[in-house]
Scaffold this motif. Structure first.
Motif, short mmCIF file in Angstrom:
data_model
loop_
_atom_site.label_atom_id
_atom_site.label_comp_id
_atom_site.label_asym_id
_atom_site.label_seq_id
_atom_site.Cartn_x
_atom_site.Cartn_y
_atom_site.Cartn_z
N THR A 10 27.59 66.67 19.98
CA THR A 10 28.43 67.31 20.97
C THR A 10 28.92 66.29 21.98
O THR A 10 28.44 65.16 22.01
N GLN A 11 29.88 66.69 22.80
CA GLN A 11 30.33 65.87 23.91
C GLN A 11 29.51 66.25 25.13
O GLN A 11 29.15 67.42 25.30
N LYS A 12 29.20 65.28 25.97
CA LYS A 12 28.35 65.53 27.14
C LYS A 12 28.84 66.69 27.99
O LYS A 12 28.06 67.53 28.42
N HIS A 13 30.14 66.78 28.21
CA HIS A 13 30.66 67.81 29.12
C HIS A 13 30.64 69.21 28.50
O HIS A 13 30.82 70.19 29.20
N LEU A 14 30.42 69.32 27.21
CA LEU A 14 30.41 70.63 26.55
C LEU A 14 29.03 71.27 26.49
O LEU A 14 28.90 72.45 26.25
N LEU A 15 28.00 70.49 26.68
CA LEU A 15 26.64 71.00 26.57
C LEU A 15 26.14 71.41 27.95
O LEU A 15 25.94 70.59 28.82
N ASN A 16 25.95 72.70 28.13
CA ASN A 16 25.43 73.15 29.42
C ASN A 16 23.91 73.25 29.36
O ASN A 16 23.29 73.17 28.32
N ASN A 17 23.31 73.43 30.50
CA ASN A 17 21.85 73.47 30.59
C ASN A 17 21.26 74.77 30.07
O ASN A 17 20.05 74.91 29.99
N LYS A 18 22.08 75.75 29.75
CA LYS A 18 21.60 77.03 29.27
C LYS A 18 21.27 77.03 27.78
O LYS A 18 20.65 77.94 27.28
N VAL A 19 21.66 75.98 27.08
CA VAL A 19 21.41 75.89 25.64
C VAL A 19 20.00 75.37 25.43
O VAL A 19 19.64 74.32 25.92
N LEU A 27 22.67 64.87 19.98
CA LEU A 27 23.32 63.58 20.19
C LEU A 27 24.57 63.85 21.02
O LEU A 27 25.49 64.51 20.57
N ARG A 28 24.56 63.36 22.26
CA ARG A 28 25.68 63.58 23.19
C ARG A 28 26.61 62.37 23.17
O ARG A 28 26.16 61.25 23.29
N VAL A 29 27.89 62.64 23.01
CA VAL A 29 28.90 61.59 22.98
C VAL A 29 29.78 61.73 24.21
O VAL A 29 30.20 62.83 24.55
N ASP A 30 30.03 60.62 24.88
CA ASP A 30 30.95 60.61 26.02
C ASP A 30 32.13 59.73 25.63
O ASP A 30 32.04 58.51 25.60
N LEU A 31 33.27 60.37 25.30
CA LEU A 31 34.42 59.64 24.79
C LEU A 31 35.08 58.74 25.82
O LEU A 31 35.96 57.95 25.48
N SER A 32 34.65 58.82 27.08
CA SER A 32 35.21 57.92 28.09
C SER A 32 34.44 56.60 28.16
O SER A 32 34.85 55.68 28.86
N GLU A 33 33.34 56.48 27.43
CA GLU A 33 32.58 55.23 27.41
C GLU A 33 33.40 54.13 26.75
O GLU A 33 34.20 54.39 25.85
N GLU A 34 33.21 52.90 27.17
CA GLU A 34 34.00 51.77 26.68
C GLU A 34 33.95 51.64 25.16
O GLU A 34 34.96 51.31 24.53
N LEU A 35 32.83 51.94 24.57
CA LEU A 35 32.70 51.86 23.11
C LEU A 35 33.81 52.62 22.41
O LEU A 35 34.35 52.18 21.40
N TYR A 36 34.19 53.76 22.95
CA TYR A 36 35.21 54.60 22.32
C TYR A 36 36.62 54.25 22.78
O TYR A 36 37.58 54.45 22.05
N THR A 37 36.77 53.74 23.97
CA THR A 37 38.11 53.45 24.50
C THR A 37 38.71 52.17 23.90
O THR A 37 39.92 52.00 23.94
N ILE A 38 37.89 51.30 23.32
CA ILE A 38 38.42 50.05 22.76
C ILE A 38 38.69 50.16 21.26
O ILE A 38 39.12 49.21 20.64
N GLN A 39 38.45 51.33 20.68
CA GLN A 39 38.66 51.52 19.24
C GLN A 39 40.15 51.70 18.92
O GLN A 39 40.94 52.11 19.76
N ASP A 40 40.51 51.41 17.69
CA ASP A 40 41.87 51.60 17.21
C ASP A 40 42.21 53.09 17.24
O ASP A 40 41.45 53.92 16.73
N THR A 41 43.32 53.44 17.84
CA THR A 41 43.69 54.86 17.95
C THR A 41 44.84 55.25 17.04
O THR A 41 45.38 56.34 17.15
N SER A 42 45.22 54.35 16.12
CA SER A 42 46.31 54.70 15.22
C SER A 42 45.85 55.78 14.24
O SER A 42 44.66 55.94 13.97
#
Length: 67
Positions: A10-19, A27-42
């Motif tokens: 899931t993405q970090k912002h989608l998982l609330n504390n009620k689950v 496994l929480r993914v934050d797409l704003s992390e540098e690892l994801y922002t430097i990837q090829d977006t084509s």
């Protein structure tokens, strides 16, 4: 629980504390992390065509009610 999934992605912002999920199963993914922002977006090459359609539905099994 009914899927018996071993891992939830899931993405970090989608998982609330009620689950109520075990911490080791999430496994929480934050797409704003540098690892994801430097990837090829084509766009990836397209292999499917209009005649390659699929329909997927997840039901409870015994009741047939969609989830």
């Amino acid at each position: 629980k009914d899927t018996d999934a071993k891992l939830v992605l899931t993405q970090k912002h989608l998982l609330n504390n009620k689950v109520a999920l075990p911490e080791e199963a999430v496994l929480r993914v934050d797409l704003s992390e540098e690892l994801y922002t430097i990837q090829d977006t084509s766009n990836l090459s397209s292999y499917s065509k209009a005649n390659n359609l699929a329909y997927v539905i997840y039901t409870s099994g015994t009741t047939g009610k969609p989830k």
